[in-house]
Design an enzyme around this catalytic site. Sequence first.
Site, PDB file in Angstrom:
ATOM      1  N   ALA A  52     -12.258  59.774 -11.561  1.00  0.00           N
ATOM      2  CA  ALA A  52     -10.908  59.433 -11.245  1.00  0.00           C
ATOM      3  C   ALA A  52      -9.893  59.276 -12.621  1.00  0.00           C
ATOM      4  O   ALA A  52      -8.887  59.548 -12.727  1.00  0.00           O
ATOM      5  CB  ALA A  52     -10.686  58.649 -10.088  1.00  0.00           C
ATOM      6  N   ALA A 109     -13.408  51.429 -32.126  1.00  0.00           N
ATOM      7  CA  ALA A 109     -12.441  51.223 -33.192  1.00  0.00           C
ATOM      8  C   ALA A 109     -12.751  51.659 -34.374  1.00  0.00           C
ATOM      9  O   ALA A 109     -11.821  52.082 -35.318  1.00  0.00           O
ATOM     10  CB  ALA A 109     -12.093  49.663 -33.389  1.00  0.00           C
ATOM     11  N   GLY A 139     -12.937  55.536 -22.906  1.00  0.00           N
ATOM     12  CA  GLY A 139     -13.835  56.661 -22.970  1.00  0.00           C
ATOM     13  C   GLY A 139     -13.267  57.959 -21.984  1.00  0.00           C
ATOM     14  O   GLY A 139     -13.299  58.960 -22.144  1.00  0.00           O
ATOM     15  N   ASP A 140     -12.926  57.296 -20.944  1.00  0.00           N
ATOM     16  CA  ASP A 140     -12.096  58.176 -20.117  1.00  0.00           C
ATOM     17  C   ASP A 140     -10.871  58.793 -20.160  1.00  0.00           C
ATOM     18  O   ASP A 140     -10.515  59.965 -20.060  1.00  0.00           O
ATOM     19  CB  ASP A 140     -11.832  57.458 -18.479  1.00  0.00           C
ATOM     20  N   GLY A 143      -6.443  47.526 -17.107  1.00  0.00           N
ATOM     21  CA  GLY A 143      -6.702  48.350 -16.235  1.00  0.00           C
ATOM     22  C   GLY A 143      -7.114  49.606 -16.366  1.00  0.00           C
ATOM     23  O   GLY A 143      -7.040  50.092 -17.618  1.00  0.00           O
TER      24      GLY A 143
END
Length: 305
Positions: free
Chosen positions: A43, A224, A252-253, A288
């Site tokens: 998601a 980084a 990563g998403d 988040g």
Amino acid sequence: MNRDIIVLGSMNVDFVVRVKRRPAVGETIHGSEFSIFPGGKGANQAVAAAKLGGNVAMAGRIGDDVFSKVVLDSLAAAGVGGELIVTTPNVPTGSAFITVDDTGDNSIIVIAGANGYCSKNDVDTLRPYLEKAKILMLQHEIPMETVEYAVQAAKQCGAMVLLDPAPPVSLPRELLSGVDVLTPNAHEAAFLTGRQVVDVESARLAAADLLAAGAKAVVVKLGADGLVYAQDGKFGSIPGHRVQAVDTTAAGDAFAGGLAVALCEGKSLEEACRFANAVGALAVTRKGAQPSMPERREVEGFLGN
Ligand code: RIB
């Protein structure tokens, strides 16, 4: 409705605590903050891609509990199509228990819930959509037999496969040879190759191993320190952006979403990596998972376009 990008994967509710440091075994410590965010690698990638302008549908399974709304509302708000999401009765929505420390680094425990019910039959219902899609995005938070089957289905339907191998498991050659772009982070690349991946040179060696193992292209993300990309025996690296890391969850998403949108627009792997690198950098500056995904104009402003 036709979709350019289909994300098949997990939808979770993230329960996040912020701490100065993680507790030792048997120790109790005070945290500073508790939050609930929409998450799940699948998601998150769908939200990232949609906020960057992609025409995206999420596919997968959500529970029939109160938490499903947290994720469904976030997907809808980002403009992600929900027509391929199946509600599974009497099963909880997937969840993740996340600790974020003062440096912004995270550790995550995932409970599959409804994600664990995502099946080969679900993939079969996706076929008509895959035939019209350009890209299928996958991760490892649904059963691996479903992931493997989805890779085959995408190949049969002519869609490009982007696989984010997280959490890592061993990947057979048969699966890897159906993957157009594999995007491990350093930890995952180390798991998959048995090498220590700590810098550009070791990431390059790991990428070479993964190309040899069957993947058509590989991007090893170094946080980084940027990334290494490899395709057709050619390698390149892109440095990381210097940003103030607040929360690295879902960086990563964010990267995967950026990569998919750029590839969908016909950019080369190198160009797509440059774009995705900026998307990931912006995501770590916010708290988040899904709330941290940047809009297209922010990324373009960041890159000076
Ligand atoms: O990649 C970050 C995600 O991993 C979190 O949102 C959590 O749900 C887990 O799936």
